[in-house]
Design a protein around this motif. Sequence first.
Motif, short mmCIF file in Angstrom:
data_model
loop_
_atom_site.label_atom_id
_atom_site.label_comp_id
_atom_site.label_asym_id
_atom_site.label_seq_id
_atom_site.Cartn_x
_atom_site.Cartn_y
_atom_site.Cartn_z
N ASP A 510 0.76 2.37 -36.34
CA ASP A 510 -0.39 1.60 -36.83
C ASP A 510 -0.41 1.77 -38.35
O ASP A 510 -0.88 2.78 -38.88
CB ASP A 510 -1.68 2.15 -36.19
N ARG A 511 0.14 0.78 -39.05
CA ARG A 511 0.27 0.90 -40.50
C ARG A 511 -1.08 0.82 -41.21
O ARG A 511 -1.27 1.44 -42.27
CB ARG A 511 1.21 -0.18 -41.03
N ARG A 512 -2.03 0.10 -40.63
CA ARG A 512 -3.35 0.00 -41.26
C ARG A 512 -4.02 1.37 -41.34
O ARG A 512 -4.62 1.73 -42.35
CB ARG A 512 -4.22 -0.97 -40.47
N ASN A 513 -3.91 2.14 -40.23
CA ASN A 513 -4.56 3.45 -40.19
C ASN A 513 -3.59 4.60 -40.46
O ASN A 513 -3.99 5.77 -40.43
CB ASN A 513 -5.22 3.65 -38.82
N ALA A 514 -2.32 4.25 -40.72
CA ALA A 514 -1.29 5.24 -41.06
C ALA A 514 -1.20 6.33 -40.00
O ALA A 514 -1.37 7.53 -40.28
CB ALA A 514 -1.55 5.84 -42.43
N VAL A 515 -0.90 5.91 -38.75
CA VAL A 515 -0.73 6.86 -37.65
C VAL A 515 0.37 6.37 -36.71
O VAL A 515 0.65 5.16 -36.62
CB VAL A 515 -2.03 7.06 -36.83
N PHE A 516 1.01 7.31 -36.04
CA PHE A 516 1.86 6.98 -34.89
C PHE A 516 0.94 6.70 -33.69
O PHE A 516 -0.14 7.30 -33.58
CB PHE A 516 2.79 8.14 -34.52
N THR A 517 1.39 5.83 -32.79
CA THR A 517 0.59 5.53 -31.61
C THR A 517 1.46 5.62 -30.35
O THR A 517 2.69 5.48 -30.41
CB THR A 517 -0.02 4.12 -31.67
N ALA A 518 0.81 5.84 -29.23
CA ALA A 518 1.50 5.82 -27.93
C ALA A 518 0.50 5.41 -26.87
O ALA A 518 -0.69 5.77 -26.94
CB ALA A 518 2.08 7.19 -27.60
N SER A 519 0.96 4.63 -25.91
CA SER A 519 0.08 4.19 -24.82
C SER A 519 0.92 3.99 -23.57
O SER A 519 2.13 3.78 -23.63
CB SER A 519 -0.63 2.89 -25.19
N SER A 520 0.25 4.05 -22.44
CA SER A 520 0.88 3.82 -21.14
C SER A 520 0.23 2.60 -20.50
O SER A 520 -1.00 2.47 -20.52
CB SER A 520 0.72 5.03 -20.23
N PRO A 521 1.03 1.70 -19.91
CA PRO A 521 0.43 0.54 -19.24
C PRO A 521 -0.39 0.92 -18.01
O PRO A 521 -1.13 0.08 -17.48
CB PRO A 521 1.65 -0.30 -18.84
N TRP A 522 -0.29 2.17 -17.56
CA TRP A 522 -0.98 2.59 -16.34
C TRP A 522 -2.24 3.40 -16.63
O TRP A 522 -2.87 3.90 -15.70
CB TRP A 522 -0.02 3.41 -15.47
N VAL A 523 -2.60 3.52 -17.92
CA VAL A 523 -3.78 4.30 -18.30
C VAL A 523 -4.67 3.44 -19.18
O VAL A 523 -4.24 2.96 -20.23
CB VAL A 523 -3.37 5.59 -19.05
N ASP A 524 -5.90 3.24 -18.75
CA ASP A 524 -6.85 2.44 -19.53
C ASP A 524 -7.30 3.21 -20.77
O ASP A 524 -7.33 4.43 -20.79
CB ASP A 524 -8.07 2.08 -18.68
N GLY A 525 -7.69 2.45 -21.77
CA GLY A 525 -8.21 3.06 -22.98
C GLY A 525 -7.33 2.78 -24.18
O GLY A 525 -6.22 2.25 -24.05
N PRO A 526 -7.81 3.11 -25.36
CA PRO A 526 -7.05 2.84 -26.58
C PRO A 526 -5.83 3.74 -26.67
O PRO A 526 -5.76 4.80 -26.02
CB PRO A 526 -8.06 3.17 -27.70
#
Length: 646
Positions: A510-526
């Motif tokens: 996330d270049r706007r907030n200058a962070v690495f991100t990770a998400s799973s398609p099987w878990v709700d939430g940001p």
Amino acid sequence: MEKTQSIRTSIIGAGPRGTSVLERLLAHAAALATDGTGAVQLHIDVIDPYPAGPGHVWQPQQSRLYLMNTQSFYPTLVPQDPALAAPVAGTTFDQWRAEQQAHPSPSLTPDERAELAVLGSSDFPSRALYGRYLRCTLDELTEKAPDGVTIQFHETSAESVRPAADGTFDVGLAGGSTLRTGAVVLALGHVPSRLNPEQRELQGAAEQLGLRYLPPAVPADVDWAAIPAGQPVLVRGMGLNFFDAMGQLTEGRGGKFVSNGGKLDYEPSGQEPLIIAASRRGTPYRAKAALAGYYPASVTLRYLTDAALERFRTAGIRPGFDHDLWPLLHRDTLWAYYSTLVRSQPGAVPDTAAFLTALEEALHPHAHSAAKWEDGVESVLAVHVGPRHRLDLPGLAAPLAGRSFASRTQLDAAVVEYLLDDARRSALGEDDPVKMAIGALHRGRAVLKTAVADGGITDESWVAGLRGWFESFVEGLASGPPALRSEQLAALARAGIVSFVGPDPKFGVDRRNAVFTASSPWVDGPPVAARTMVEALAPGNRVSANDSPVLEQLLADGLVRPRLMMTAEGAPVQSTGLDVVPHPYRPLAANGSVTENLYVLGLQLSSSQWGTAIAAEAVQPGQPAYRSGQRTLRDADEIARAILGL
């Protein structure tokens, strides 16, 4: 009449495999000096920037929180095969452990003495202590080198190997000096690897945005102190390197695990980061069962056996993995599970005798039957075994598959439940059907290594089957950590120190907030977010992506080449290892000729052998001595004999 020959050889890589070649050279030189067939003047140059014996991975100075993946009784540097030349010195690790407990060497540090004082044969040693064993063994070997043998250690890197006009090689060293040698052994072990495109993108983003990105590395090389306390750190990979990271960021920062009424709790020091763990499965590898030996005594392979491999050879068949080998191991796994089930849980199957008879008949390979054997097994299970007691092999390897989670809190609870259940099963050892099914896979892996290395399997089944799906499947089940690590991870999750991303994670920036991100398609939430990301993955073992100067030079000059394999569709695929011919293993040049007097041992044989990363297995009383157990030592012996002209 005795004849004396003068030989000079270079070993590039001074870790366990390079030391094994040195040990075999000394053993054969000693035999030549005593059997009257001739004397040898032998000079051995050993080249490695890290101290010889431990090499890079097993340095004795590293943190004692880094544990081996095998118990004390497992590894050995010295062969125990009476058909090979007798060693001039050295023992198995377990024999060394017992000797040091009885008569400690003055060279041992206080930390090493303290670890040895409580280390049992079935305990998991630190990598640092194994490194001390390797160093002690090397010292014994050099002290007892036979007359006429000289050894010179060069604590530097080899940067090139080039043929000379007289049929020898010039080995170029960092700093500019050159060694002239008659033969070269590549015992490179884990070499640095270039980052893949995604990793390069993450690294580039980190440099642009002021983030912290730690690429794949040997855990002892990582500056764990650079990860700030109290802030999220995204950790990709939940294999063995993950537990190394976990230990450094918790116990390594002053936290403590304490036993509390039969369960393990964690007392934070306040210096821990928030560890956010991600992997394809969403969970770590399954923990090892508590066993008296490396393999479960109650599990015997009935179908995937040496005799079965011999039948393939006799019939002139090069087996396919999915078609020929996996069906046999699958049968063994089913029998191990259900025979353990009826033994350990008598009420699970009402008519035990009838069930086992019917199951055995369904599992038996019927050469003239067109029916699918799995259908016969399903029919037997439908009559005798309720759904709750059925074996779900794919589900073992992917315990979260088919589930979705409304929140990461819900996911974390599910992972903790999985970890504690797995640790409970590990404690049951031979009495847990799931762990015994995994035990059959573990035994089968030893037989598969023989099948691959001795007879070979078809290219297409290597690409699509063995490496395509089975390798990751069996590693997730049979190559896990001690059960204590699962209990510790569960305690950390309950303490809020560790949380999880979920299966099939996607990573980004996330270049706007200058962070690495990770998400799973099987878990709700940001998505989860962190300014630090750690790749808890072993550096890639692929020769075409290596970052080793000497290997790159050999590839560029055409003295070696990666092996190409053909898929079922006839498309060539570049495999992970070098193209070699046996025995001993010598590389094929780019033009297809054999590069004589250049030998390969270890990880760079990953296209001709399977499971090359595992150490040599000591012979255990009452346990089968699989041919694959000490293969790397026999490979070293073949190299030594070739160098000495035997």
